[in-house]
Motif scaffolding. Structure first.
Motif, mmCIF file in Angstrom:
data_model
loop_
_atom_site.group_PDB
_atom_site.id
_atom_site.type_symbol
_atom_site.label_atom_id
_atom_site.label_comp_id
_atom_site.label_asym_id
_atom_site.label_seq_id
_atom_site.Cartn_x
_atom_site.Cartn_y
_atom_site.Cartn_z
ATOM 1 N N LYS A 445 0.964 -1.140 0.016
ATOM 2 C CA LYS A 445 -0.213 -0.207 -0.031
ATOM 3 C C LYS A 445 0.707 1.309 -0.039
ATOM 4 C CE LYS A 445 -4.501 0.616 2.328
ATOM 5 N NZ LYS A 445 -5.128 0.399 3.656
ATOM 6 N N GLU A 446 1.964 1.189 0.715
ATOM 7 C CA GLU A 446 3.022 2.339 0.920
ATOM 8 C C GLU A 446 3.540 2.516 -0.151
ATOM 9 O OE1 GLU A 446 4.777 5.381 2.966
ATOM 10 O OE2 GLU A 446 3.074 4.309 3.625
ATOM 11 N N LYS A 448 2.420 1.962 -3.423
ATOM 12 C CA LYS A 448 1.562 2.770 -4.279
ATOM 13 C C LYS A 448 1.526 4.103 -4.000
ATOM 14 C CE LYS A 448 -1.126 -1.253 -5.213
ATOM 15 N NZ LYS A 448 -2.228 -2.196 -4.488
ATOM 16 N N THR A 449 1.355 4.434 -2.887
ATOM 17 C CA THR A 449 1.297 6.074 -2.535
ATOM 18 C C THR A 449 2.690 6.652 -2.711
ATOM 19 O OG1 THR A 449 1.896 5.796 -0.342
ATOM 20 C CG2 THR A 449 -0.554 5.604 -0.799
ATOM 21 N N LYS A 452 2.998 7.130 -6.679
ATOM 22 C CA LYS A 452 1.934 8.529 -6.801
ATOM 23 C C LYS A 452 2.783 9.913 -6.414
ATOM 24 C CE LYS A 452 -2.725 6.646 -6.734
ATOM 25 N NZ LYS A 452 -3.923 6.513 -5.875
ATOM 26 N N ARG A 453 3.367 9.642 -5.237
ATOM 27 C CA ARG A 453 4.059 11.284 -4.971
ATOM 28 C C ARG A 453 5.124 11.288 -5.659
ATOM 29 N NH1 ARG A 453 2.991 9.200 0.325
ATOM 30 N NH2 ARG A 453 5.469 8.717 0.710
#
Length: 456
Positions: A445-446, A448-449, A452-453
Motif C-alpha cells: 500500500k505504501e 503505491k502512495t 504516486k507522490r
C-alpha cells in the motif's frame, strides 16, 4: 568441550530444518511476487537515494541513508564473505555458490520489506528516542499481544550479535598468515595478546555509540570493498582462461551436487547442498534475519520506501558481488581441490597461490578491516536488543558481555562458533519473517502512495 561442540552443532542443525528454509526462501519469493519485483524495477532510483539526492537534514532519525547502508554492510560484509564462502565451497563444491546467489536475489526483496517496515513502524525506547528494527515493527505494527515474538527476536539477537565468528577467524588469519610463517609459536599466549588488542580497539569505538560506529563504518566499508575487489580482479585476470569452466561448473554442480561432502538432507545430497547455500547466504547477507533493519531504522528519513530501496542494495553488493569474487578466487586457483584448509585459511591459500609472497598479507589487511568494521556494527545491534528488553539506560551493559565474548571466541573452535551464530540467526529469522509476511500488504500500500507522490 567436544560434548559442548556436538550440542551446539545439533542445535544448529535442528533449527535450520525444512520449516526455516520454507520461511526464508518461500517467504522471500512471496514478498518478491507481492511487490511485483519492485526491488529490481527501482534499482536506479535506489542508487539516487543512496547518493543523497533526496536527503533532508530535518527528517526524523539519527544517520544518513549512506551511513545506514554502510553500517549494515559493515556487519554483513565480513567473515561471511571470506570465511563463509570458503566453508560453503570446501563442503559443497562450486554449486553452493549458485544457491547463495538464489538466497541473495530473494534476500533483496526480504531486505526491502523488513527495512521499509523498520521506518514505517518506528517505536520509542525507554528514554523516548525513536528506534527501528524487527522488535519495534512487531509491537508497533502487530500490536502488544505479539510482544513475545519481539522478545524472542531481541533475546536471540543479543546472542547472534556476538562477534565470535569474526574474532575466531581473524585470530586464525593472524596465526596462519602472519605468525606461523614467521616462526612464531602459536598458542594460548599469542591468542591472549590478539584478544587484548581487539578488546582495546573495539572498546574505543563501541562505547562511543551509533554516531561513532556509523562514522567509522562509512569510512572503512567503501575502501575495504574496493581493495578486495582489485585484489580478486588481479587473481581472476591471471587465471582468466579457467573462469568460463568454473562459471559453468557452478550452474551444473548446483543441480548435481557432485562435489558435496556433507550429510544428506531429506534423503538427498542436492537438498543438503541447497540448504548449505541458503544457510551460508543468510550468514553472509543476513536477509530475513533482522539485523540490517536495526541500522536502517535509524536512518534520517520519513519515507519508508526509500530506506527499503537503499537496504535492498545490501545483498546485491554483499553476496552477488563480494561473495562471488571470493568464490571465483578459490575456484580458479584450484586450492579448493588441492588443500584441506577451511574458512579464512582456504581464501588465504587462493591469494597466496595467485600472488606468491605477498598475496596473503594483502588479504590479511582486508580481513582485518572486514572483521573490525563488523565488530563495531554488531555491538550496536546487541545493545539495541538489550535496550528493548531491559531499558535504554541499561543497554551499555551489553558492551561488557560483548567485549568478554571476544576473549572467549579466540579460545574456541571455529565450527562451534559458526554453529552458535547460525542457530541464533535461525531463531531471529522466525519472528522477523513471520511479522514481515503478515505486515507485507501494508508495505505494498505504501509503495503505491510513494510512486504516486514521486510521479506528481
Amino acid at each position: 568441550m567436544n560434548q559442548l561442540e556436538q550440542l551446539v552443532a545439533n542445535f544448529s542443525s535442528f533449527v535450520w530444518g525444512l520449516p526455516l528454509l520454507i520461511l526464508l526462501v518461500g517467504g522471500g519469493l512471496y514478498l518478491l511476487i507481492l511487490s511485483r519485483f519492485l526491488p529490481f524495477r527501482y534499482l536506479g532510483h535506489a542508487i539516487q537515494v543512496l547518493r543523497g539526492k533526496y536527503d533532508d537534514p530535518e527528517d526524523p532519525g539519527q544517520i544518513s541513508h549512506f551511513k545506514a547502508l554502510t553500517t549494515a554492510l559493515s556487519s554483513t560484509i565480513g567473515m561471511g564473505n571470506i570465511a563463509g564462502v570458503a566453508v560453503a565451497i570446501s563442503l559443497g563444491g562450486p554449486g553452493a555458490m549458485f544457491w547463495m546467489w538464489v538466497s541473495a536475489i530473494v534476500g533483496m526483496s526480504t531486505k526491502f520489506f523488513t527495512s521499509t517496515l523498520a521506518i514505517m513502524y518506528r517505536g520509542k525506547d525507554s528514554t523516548g528516542e525513536l528506534q527501528g528494527g524487527p522488535m519495534y515493527f512487531i509491537v508497533e505494527g502487530l500490536g502488544k499481544s505479539w510482544k513475545p515474538l519481539a522478545v524472542m527476536f531481541s533475546f536471540f539477537g543479543m546472542i547472534g550479535a556476538l562477534p565470535v565468528v569474526n574474532v575466531n577467524q581473524l585470530t586464525q588469519a593472524i596465526n596462519d598468515i602472519v605468525l606461523k610463517p614467521n616462526g612464531v609459536e602459536v598458542g594460548l599466549q599469542t591468542n591472549a595478546i590478539i584478544a587484548i588488542v581487539l578488546v582495546l580497539l573495539t572498546s574505543v569505538i563501541v562505547f562511543g555509540g551509533l554516531k561513532r560506529i556509523s562514522n567509522a563504518a562509512s569510512k572503512m566499508v567503501p575502501s575495504m570493498v574496493l581493495l578486495y575487489f582489485v585484489l580478486v580482479l588481479i587473481i581472476l585476470i591471471s587465471n582468466y582462461d579457467t573462469i568460463p569452466k568454473y562459471i559453468i561448473m557452478i550452474f551444473e554442480d548446483a543441480f548435481t551436487a557432485n562435489n558435496f561432502k556433507g550429510d544428506p538432507f531429506f534423503g538427498g545430497v542436492l537438498g543438503a547442498l541447497v540448504l548449505l547455500g541458503i544457510r551460508r547466504g543468510a550468514f553472509s547477507n543476513e536477509a530475513g534475519i533482522g539485523t540490517a533493519p536495526m541500522a536502517h531504522g535509524a536512518a534520517k528519513t520519513d519515507e519508508p520506501i526509500r530506506e527499503g530501496l537503499v537496504a535492498m542494495l545490501g545483498p546485491a553488493i554483499d553476496t552477488l558481488i563480494v561473495c562471488t569474487l571470493t568464490a571465483l578466487a578459490i575456484l580458479v586457483t584450484g586450492v579448493w581441490e588441492t588443500t584441506s584448509d577451511n574458512g579464512v585459511s582456504l581464501t588465504a591459500s587462493a591469494f597466496n597461490n595467485a600472488l606468491p609472497g605477498y598475496g596473503q598479507y594483502l588479504l590479511m589487511i582486508c580481513v582485518l578491516i572486514f572483521s573490525i568494521s563488523s565488530l563495531f556494527s554488531y555491538s550496536y545491534y546487541g545493545t539495541k536488543c538489550m535496550s528493548f528488553l531491559i531499558g535504554a539506560d541499561k543497554k551499555h551493559y551489553y558492551n561488557y558481555i560483548y567485549v568478554i565474548s571476544i576473549v572467549l571466541a579466540v579460545m574456541t573452535p571455529f565450527s562451534m562458533m559458526l554453529n552458535l551464530i547460525d542457530g541464533a540467526f535461525a531463531l531471529m529469522a522466525i519472528p522477523t519473517m513471520t511479522a514481515t509476511i503478515i505486515l507485507a500488504p501494508k508495505v505494498t500500500k505504501e509503495i503505491k502512495t510513494y510512486i504516486k507522490r514521486m510521479n506528481n
